[in-house]
Design an enzyme around this catalytic site. Structure first.
Site, PDB file in Angstrom:
ATOM      1  N   CYS A 114       0.859  -1.172   0.000  1.00  0.00           N
ATOM      2  CA  CYS A 114       0.000   0.000   0.000  1.00  0.00           C
ATOM      3  C   CYS A 114       0.900   1.228   0.000  1.00  0.00           C
ATOM      4  CB  CYS A 114      -0.862   0.012   1.250  1.00  0.00           C
ATOM      5  SG  CYS A 114      -1.750  -1.529   1.472  1.00  0.00           S
ATOM      6  N   ARG A 165       1.347   1.697  -5.906  1.00  0.00           N
ATOM      7  CA  ARG A 165       1.571   0.709  -4.849  1.00  0.00           C
ATOM      8  C   ARG A 165       0.297  -0.068  -4.511  1.00  0.00           C
ATOM      9  NH1 ARG A 165       6.478   1.716  -2.092  1.00  0.00           N
ATOM     10  NH2 ARG A 165       5.786   0.251  -0.517  1.00  0.00           N
ATOM     11  N   TRP A 187      -3.830  -1.987  -1.378  1.00  0.00           N
ATOM     12  CA  TRP A 187      -3.840  -3.239  -2.124  1.00  0.00           C
ATOM     13  C   TRP A 187      -4.185  -4.292  -1.072  1.00  0.00           C
ATOM     14  CZ3 TRP A 187      -1.459  -8.042  -2.107  1.00  0.00           C
ATOM     15  CH2 TRP A 187      -1.602  -8.799  -3.270  1.00  0.00           C
ATOM     16  N   ASN A 191       1.047   0.089   5.961  1.00  0.00           N
ATOM     17  CA  ASN A 191       1.519  -0.706   4.834  1.00  0.00           C
ATOM     18  C   ASN A 191       2.306  -1.865   5.400  1.00  0.00           C
ATOM     19  OD1 ASN A 191       2.624  -1.645   2.403  1.00  0.00           O
ATOM     20  ND2 ASN A 191       4.312  -0.175   2.494  1.00  0.00           N
ATOM     21  N   GLY A 192       1.850  -3.077   5.154  1.00  0.00           N
ATOM     22  CA  GLY A 192       2.545  -4.245   5.695  1.00  0.00           C
ATOM     23  C   GLY A 192       1.521  -5.235   6.219  1.00  0.00           C
ATOM     24  N   GLU A 229       9.477 -12.663 -21.079  1.00  0.00           N
ATOM     25  CA  GLU A 229       9.080 -11.293 -20.733  1.00  0.00           C
ATOM     26  C   GLU A 229       7.920 -10.841 -21.623  1.00  0.00           C
ATOM     27  OE1 GLU A 229       9.164  -9.208 -18.547  1.00  0.00           O
ATOM     28  OE2 GLU A 229       8.845  -7.260 -19.473  1.00  0.00           O
ATOM     29  N   LYS A 279       4.185  -9.612 -20.424  1.00  0.00           N
ATOM     30  CA  LYS A 279       3.585  -8.323 -20.794  1.00  0.00           C
ATOM     31  C   LYS A 279       2.170  -8.533 -21.315  1.00  0.00           C
ATOM     32  CE  LYS A 279       5.451  -6.203 -19.046  1.00  0.00           C
ATOM     33  NZ  LYS A 279       6.635  -6.435 -18.307  1.00  0.00           N
ATOM     34  N   GLU A 292      -0.280  -9.732 -18.357  1.00  0.00           N
ATOM     35  CA  GLU A 292      -0.622  -8.826 -17.257  1.00  0.00           C
ATOM     36  C   GLU A 292      -1.475  -7.638 -17.691  1.00  0.00           C
ATOM     37  OE1 GLU A 292       2.543  -7.014 -14.901  1.00  0.00           O
ATOM     38  OE2 GLU A 292       3.803  -6.870 -16.658  1.00  0.00           O
ATOM     39  N   HIS A 335       8.533 -31.473 -26.918  1.00  0.00           N
ATOM     40  CA  HIS A 335       8.514 -32.266 -25.688  1.00  0.00           C
ATOM     41  C   HIS A 335       7.199 -32.095 -24.923  1.00  0.00           C
ATOM     42  CE1 HIS A 335      12.762 -33.365 -26.128  1.00  0.00           C
ATOM     43  NE2 HIS A 335      12.855 -32.152 -26.699  1.00  0.00           N
ATOM     44  N   LYS A 352       2.152  -2.263  -8.463  1.00  0.00           N
ATOM     45  CA  LYS A 352       3.467  -2.124  -9.098  1.00  0.00           C
ATOM     46  C   LYS A 352       4.564  -2.722  -8.226  1.00  0.00           C
ATOM     47  CE  LYS A 352       6.393   0.175 -11.983  1.00  0.00           C
ATOM     48  NZ  LYS A 352       6.543  -0.861 -13.018  1.00  0.00           N
TER      49      LYS A 352
HETATM   50  O1  M6R Z   1      10.305  -3.523  -8.527  1.00  0.00           O
HETATM   51  P1  M6R Z   1      10.833  -4.820  -9.030  1.00  0.00           P
HETATM   52  O2  M6R Z   1      11.605  -4.706 -10.286  1.00  0.00           O
HETATM   53  O3  M6R Z   1      11.574  -5.596  -7.985  1.00  0.00           O
HETATM   54  O4  M6R Z   1       9.518  -5.667  -9.355  1.00  0.00           O
HETATM   55  C1  M6R Z   1       9.598  -7.014  -9.716  1.00  0.00           C
HETATM   56  C2  M6R Z   1       8.284  -7.491 -10.285  1.00  0.00           C
HETATM   57  O5  M6R Z   1       7.280  -7.392  -9.327  1.00  0.00           O
HETATM   58  C3  M6R Z   1       7.864  -6.692 -11.522  1.00  0.00           C
HETATM   59  O6  M6R Z   1       8.852  -6.727 -12.506  1.00  0.00           O
HETATM   60  C4  M6R Z   1       6.548  -7.232 -12.102  1.00  0.00           C
HETATM   61  O7  M6R Z   1       6.747  -8.520 -12.575  1.00  0.00           O
HETATM   62  C5  M6R Z   1       6.032  -6.307 -13.192  1.00  0.00           C
HETATM   63  N1  M6R Z   1       4.646  -6.012 -12.982  1.00  0.00           N
HETATM   64  C6  M6R Z   1       6.118  -6.885 -14.555  1.00  0.00           C
HETATM   65  O8  M6R Z   1       5.681  -6.007 -15.543  1.00  0.00           O
END
Ligand code: M6R
Length: 609
Positions: free
Chosen positions: A2, A27, A73, A99-100, A482, A486, A489, A505, A604
């Site tokens: 959060c 956050r 969150w 937050n936590g 990756e 993308k 998500e 396989h 994020k």
């Molecule tokens: O802040 P960070 O780079 O440590 O975050 C790691 C992942 O949580 C972050 O890359 C996440 O997978 C992204 N939403 C991907 O787009």
């Protein structure tokens, strides 16, 4: 996961807090709230949903200069207005934003319920407000301190007191907290972004510390109530104001920013030494001879940062011949990881606040390991716990889906590989070649972005499928991973990545007309084999989109759709092939009307276990 922010000063508090929440929305964004002192009472206004829902509720002008705020969150308790923060004590003497996670909240709640306390939410955080109020006769500082001594878990917390109108108290254990020092005004937040635009002067609070804030002053004490002198740091927040600059979404803006962000990752050219065919990352705090002693490099990261690490593995191993292991940091903790003296650990993280990566760094450091950080957020928790490192200088990334941070992470990993490689095996000629290739990247990325419309058309054809396969060999395999992340998500279309070699396989069984495949197929070692894999898919009625860095008759024949990026050194090709994949994710999500910058269920920065 959060965001929290507190303000005390001469300005109208609510607009300042709302501005802070906007900056922190990355956050968490399922509900939000503010608590202010108003007419000798703590007034709490909170709402489920995006920040604009709270904004709509804040119609009355509240003349107040002090308040705390939260963007959520959900962890404990569903997404409801009752569970949104701030939470208050039973008599409204204390309000908290948190937050936590408080691990022992059920026991504390039962204890307080037995005394007659009535709880209005399902959260762990409300218990803290009740607990502080339980001890409030000791005075705010003592009350918070006593309550904290009873908590197990993680927190960055802010407290507002009905009867102490010139005080906010903050506490930190495992969740970030930073003080912003302005002119006769103070901020206290989970991230310095919250006060970007108000002040650049920041004090980072450490675990076990408590902050007592007035509008002119602050005090930091430890658990023994001993005052700690902290450094005031000056942060460059110039690129940190949340502004879409005319783009419809942050994701698109950040994808288009990559020619510049990759250039910044190279220190605007200053991290490259063309005459010596090498790179310089001063912050690693390592001498040439330290590089000779490295027997292994172990990268720790999550999500996109981990895929950047996987690409880094290919580059580092090729240029340095040092074996590289990449770990999903969440899997590393609790398995008693092996920490050898001659292993160099590298934590890669955009936010520097990812709980799993922090926990892995802590464990490695406890075992005596040396950990470097490749990070974006200046002054973040990881920046302060690592033994050195390099900032990737991507600038603040607001879209939940990480794009420019990824290319900057790969760029800095390439610089690191070049720097170590040149002290070992690679020749001056090869070094010079790579420096030139690196310098050419921004223009090449620009030329890809100029063809974004081609990808938009491809997205139209992807959008109605329920599943997409991504495939590549060698260094293209982590690009496929990756790229799949993308797409899933932001568009919510199921996407999976496989090494093209593993197709036969098992995954080949999935291939059919309804499931298209995206192949990353670049010139070089794996080219022929990848073409064969594409043909295997085509033979089973699979549609194939190819992202390549060359074009010939064979490729044109096997691909249903082809997107060609400029050619480059094979080690740097991921920095180009990923860009159309990012655009494919974006345009598919756009065509489906998704909430692009704030996808459902995500935040994020993943700051909880
Ligand atoms: O802040 P960070 O780079 O440590 O975050 C790691 C992942 O949580 C972050 O890359 C996440 O997978 C992204 N939403 C991907 O787009």
């Amino acid at each position: 996961m959060c965001g929290i922010v507190g303000y005390l000063g001469n300005r109208e508090a609510v607009p300042v807090l709302m501005q802070g929440l906007k900056q922190l929305e990355y956050r968490g964004y399922d509900s939000s709230g503010v608590g202010v002192l108003h007419r000798k009472k703590i007034k709490v206004i909170k709402e489920q949903g995006k920040l604009e829902m709270l904004e709509r509720k804040l119609t009355d002008k509240l003349n107040t200069n002090i308040g705390i705020a939260h963007t959520r969150w959900a962890t404990h308790g569903g997404v409801t207005t009752e569970n949104a923060h701030p939470h208050s004590g039973p008599e409204g003497k204390v309000a908290v934003v948190h937050n936590g996670i408080i691990d022992n909240f059920s026991n504390l709640k039962e204890e307080l319920q037995a005394k007659g306390n009535v709880f209005l939410s399902e959260t762990d955080s409300e218990v803290v407000a009740h607990l502080v109020e339980e001890y409030i006769d000791l005075g705010p500082e003592q009350a918070v301190s006593k309550a904290l001594s009873r908590l197990d878990g993680t927190y960055g917390m802010l407290f507002l007191f009905r009867d102490h109108p010139e005080m906010i108290i903050g506490a930190r254990n495992g969740s970030p907290l930073v003080i912003g020092i302005g002119q006769e005004e103070m901020f206290l937040a989970s991230d310095a972004l919250a006060f970007a635009g108000f002040t650049q002067h920041a004090v980072f609070v450490d675990d076990g510390e408590m902050v007592i804030l007035s509008n002119k002053d602050y005090r930091v004490v430890n658990r023994q109530n001993i005052q700690i002198n902290k450094n005031v740091e000056e942060l460059d927040m110039s690129s940190n104001i949340k502004d879409m600059q005319g783009f419809p979404h942050f994701l698109l803006k950040e994808i288009f920013e990559q020619p510049k962000s990759v250039f910044r990752a190279m220190g605007r050219g200053g991290r490259l030494l063309p005459d010596f065919g090498t790179a310089l990352l001063g912050g690693l705090n390592m001498e040439k001879r330290d590089f000779y002693d490295i027997r292994k490099i172990h990268i720790l990261a999550m999500g996109t940062a981990m895929y950047a690490g996987e690409i880094g593995k290919y580059i580092i191993e090729d240029l340095t011949r040092i074996p590289v292991e990449v770990s999903d940091a969440s899997e590393l903790c609790g398995i008693n990881p092996i920490v050898e003296k001659d292993t160099l650990f590298v934590a890669v993280s955009q936010s520097g606040e990812t709980r799993d990566t922090i926990a892995a760094v802590q464990e490695i450091k406890q075992k005596g390991g040396r950990v470097l950080g490749l990070l974006n957020a200046v002054g973040s928790t990881m920046a302060r716990m690592t033994d050195g490192g390099a900032y990737i200088h991507a600038g603040a990334e607001f879209s939940v889906a990480s794009t420019k941070a990824f290319t900057s992470q790969v760029t800095v990993l390439a610089l690191m590989a070049l720097m170590i490689g040149r002290t070992r095996d690679i020749s001056l000629t090869r070094g010079k070649e790579l420096v030139q290739e690196l310098m050419d990247l921004p223009d090449k990325i620009t030329s890809i972005l100029e063809k974004a419309d081609e990808i938009k058309k491809m997205a139209e054809r992807i959008k109605d499928h329920h599943s997409v396969m991504y495939m590549g060999r060698g260094i293209n395999y982590p690009v496929a991973m990756e790229a799949a992340l993308k797409l899933k998500e932001v568009s919510y279309i199921h996407a999976e990545a496989y090494s093209a070699g593993s197709l036969k396989h098992g995954p080949l069984a999935l291939i059919c007309e309804e499931i298209p495949s995206v192949f990353i197929c670049t010139s070089g070692d794996y080219q022929e084999k990848t073409i064969s894999n594409i043909q295997e898919v085509r033979a089973r009625n699979g549609r194939v989109l190819v992202i390549s860095n060359y074009e010939d008759d064979t490729l044109r024949k096997v691909a249903d759709e082809l997107f060609v990026v400029p050619s480059s050194d094979s080690l740097l090709s991921p920095l180009l092939t990923i860009v159309p994949c990012q655009l494919l994710g974006y345009y598919t999500a756009l065509a489906l009307g998704r909430d692009i910058d704030q996808p459902r269920n995500l935040a994020k920065s993943v700051t909880t276990d």
